[in-house]
Scaffold this active site. Structure first.
Site, short mmCIF file in Angstrom:
data_model
loop_
_atom_site.label_atom_id
_atom_site.label_comp_id
_atom_site.label_asym_id
_atom_site.label_seq_id
_atom_site.Cartn_x
_atom_site.Cartn_y
_atom_site.Cartn_z
N ASP A 1 -4.03 0.13 40.42
CA ASP A 1 -5.58 0.01 41.01
C ASP A 1 -5.42 0.38 42.33
OD1 ASP A 1 -8.25 -1.18 41.03
OD2 ASP A 1 -7.57 -2.65 42.27
N ASP B 1 -12.79 3.85 43.71
CA ASP B 1 -12.50 3.01 43.07
C ASP B 1 -11.99 2.87 41.47
OD1 ASP B 1 -12.00 0.16 42.15
OD2 ASP B 1 -14.11 -0.35 42.24
#
Length: 489
Positions: free
Chosen positions: A369, A165
């Site tokens: 992201d 992440d």
């Protein structure tokens, strides 16, 4: 005299017409739109079974030798979470992905909006060192993240799935005894059975790096991390050895979670790849030079595995780079400057850098992201992009809206179509997207949708659908992000 005046007027008219024609030619107003081919592949049956994952248990234990100083790189395979989901239809998996995406975007937007009240973090220091790499697994069926890898925790190593992440920092894993733990694929890690597990003192500098550290009766450091979607993890902050395909990385600070709730079903924990003080890249900066890159492939169209590389070899020589921007209010996210977007070879009017500006208060901006699927743009920018694409794709048969997508097409019965090109212009780097990165199948019947969406939040997010097929380089040491086209080869 009258004839002379008429001749002069005609000459001026011809000159004006010539100048007008030259102006339009120079500005490209009469230039035909640029198109590229899209091979029409509707959502198919999930082709992955457990025996077809990018690695096996023995592959993760290839070597126990240390990383070579002459080749400071570590590579790991990644899997999309769809690869870990079984007995689910393609449509069901896709709809679950969009649901998770909505939670993800809301969580990141809340983090950014609350950044004004956060303490700005310090960047780690850069030093050249070793490296490693691993394959990456997409995390669709596993909960919070989209991509997963398999790594060993403790000594001897116990291999588990971990979410990768880029939108968070703290590394954590579910630990026994569990006061409240969600269901995961592998057995819960027991720190008492590891010879390398070590608690951290409340007064340790590592403990003080936490945003909200705690202390128990034994003077051991406690951590808690709450995510914008309501998920959270709480437990003991510690250090432990992580093993990546035989490469051992000792003394990684990680949370040993005894109370973990939310959208993390399946994976054992999370490997934070953010820019903050406690992320894995920052912690291992001395060894891997604060450099990593990943390549995310469309598993429905490619047999190649996704991968993540840590160390000097993560930096592709063919990449184009754009500077990283620092948000003094929030050190986790990777901000970059988007200056415009082109459709069909022409800049979309009205989409300028001012729409994506990160202000002094930490509002706005653009981040890249790994855990967001669909790129979100501020509403005004999205509407301009969408309208330009609709105009360029006017020959395609329209289909009804689908979920968050308001620009869809019925391509049933076709094997290939022409679609306008889309180029994202970052400062210093023009990224030309393959057609499959912005017109995607949403069902098995041939409906495709434009894979961008608008947001009322000030934060714009470059998602992983648009990143597919590129080697995306996070060179934090040099404060830059790179994109290498066809970097997955």
């Amino acid at each position: 005299m009258e004839a002379k005046a008429k001749a002069k007027a005609e000459a001026l008219a011809i000159l004006f017409s010539f100048l007008l024609l030259s102006f339009f030619s120079f500005t490209g107003a009469d230039k035909p739109l640029e198109y590229q081919s899209l091979v029409v592949r509707p959502l198919g049956e999930n082709p992955t079974t457990k025996s077809q994952l990018s690695w096996t248990e023995t592959e993760t234990q290839i070597s126990t030798l240390p990383v070579s100083e002459t080749d400071p790189t570590m590579t790991m395979h990644l899997e999309h979470r769809d690869a870990l989901a079984f007995n689910a239809t393609p449509e069901a998996l896709f709809n679950l992905r969009l649901q998770r995406d909505a939670f993800r975007v809301e969580a990141l937007s809340k983090m950014a909006a609350a950044a004004g009240g956060r303490r700005a973090g310090r960047n780690g220091t850069h030093a050249q060192g070793g490296g490693f790499s691993s394959s990456v697994t997409s995390g669709l069926a596993q909960g919070s993240g989209e991509y997963f890898t398999r790594l060993g925790v403790g000594t001897p190593p116990k291999y588990v799935y971990m979410v990768l992440d880029t939108g968070s920092d703290v590394v954590w894993i579910q630990c026994a005894p569990c006061r409240k733990c969600y269901s995961q694929t592998d057995p819960v890690f027991d720190p008492k059975k590891s010879g390398s597990f070590s608690s951290i003192s409340c007064r340790s500098p590592l403990c003080l790096r936490l945003d909200s550290p705690g202390c128990n009766s034994r003077q051991s450091c406690l951590y808690q991390v709450a995510y914008g979607d309501g998920s959270f993890t709480f437990g003991e902050f510690s250090t432990e050895t992580l093993t990546f395909r035989g490469t051992r990385v000792p003394k990684v600070a990680l949370g040993c979670g005894h109370d973990n709730e939310g959208l993390f079903v399946g994976a054992a924990g999370l490997l934070g790849l953010g820019r903050g003080r406690l992320s894995f890249p920052t912690q291992t900066g001395l060894r891997f030079g604060r450099k990593f890159s990943y390549c995310l492939v469309d598993r429905s169209a490619s047999s190649k595995p996704s991968s993540v590389v840590f160390g000097q070899s993560a930096v592709s020589r063919t990449a184009v780079f754009t500077p990283l921007i620092t948000n003094p209010k929030l050190d986790t996210f990777y901000y970059l400057e988007l200056t415009g977007i082109s459709v069909g070879g022409a800049r979309v009017a009205g989409i300028t850098a001012s729409l994506f500006k990160l202000d002094a208060a930490g509002n706005g901006g653009v981040i890249i992201d790994s855990g967001t699927s669909v790129t979100r743009l501020t509403r005004r920018a999205y509407v301009g992009l969408r309208d330009a694409f609709r105009a360029g794709a006017a020959d395609l048969k329209r289909a009804p809206d689908y979920s968050l997508f308001d620009t869809c097409f019925d391509l049933s019965g076709k094997t290939e179509v022409k679609v306008p090109t889309v180029v994202m212009h970052f400062r210093g780097a023009d990224v030309s997207l393959p057609a499959t990165n912005y017109l995607i199948p949403v069902d098995t019947n041939g409906v495709f949708c434009f894979a961008f969406a608008g947001t009322m939040s000030g934060l714009s997010i470059i998602g992983n659908i648009q990143q597919q097929g590129f080697r995306v380089v996070f060179d934090v040491a040099a404060s830059r992000i790179g994109f290498a086209a066809r970097g997955c080869a």
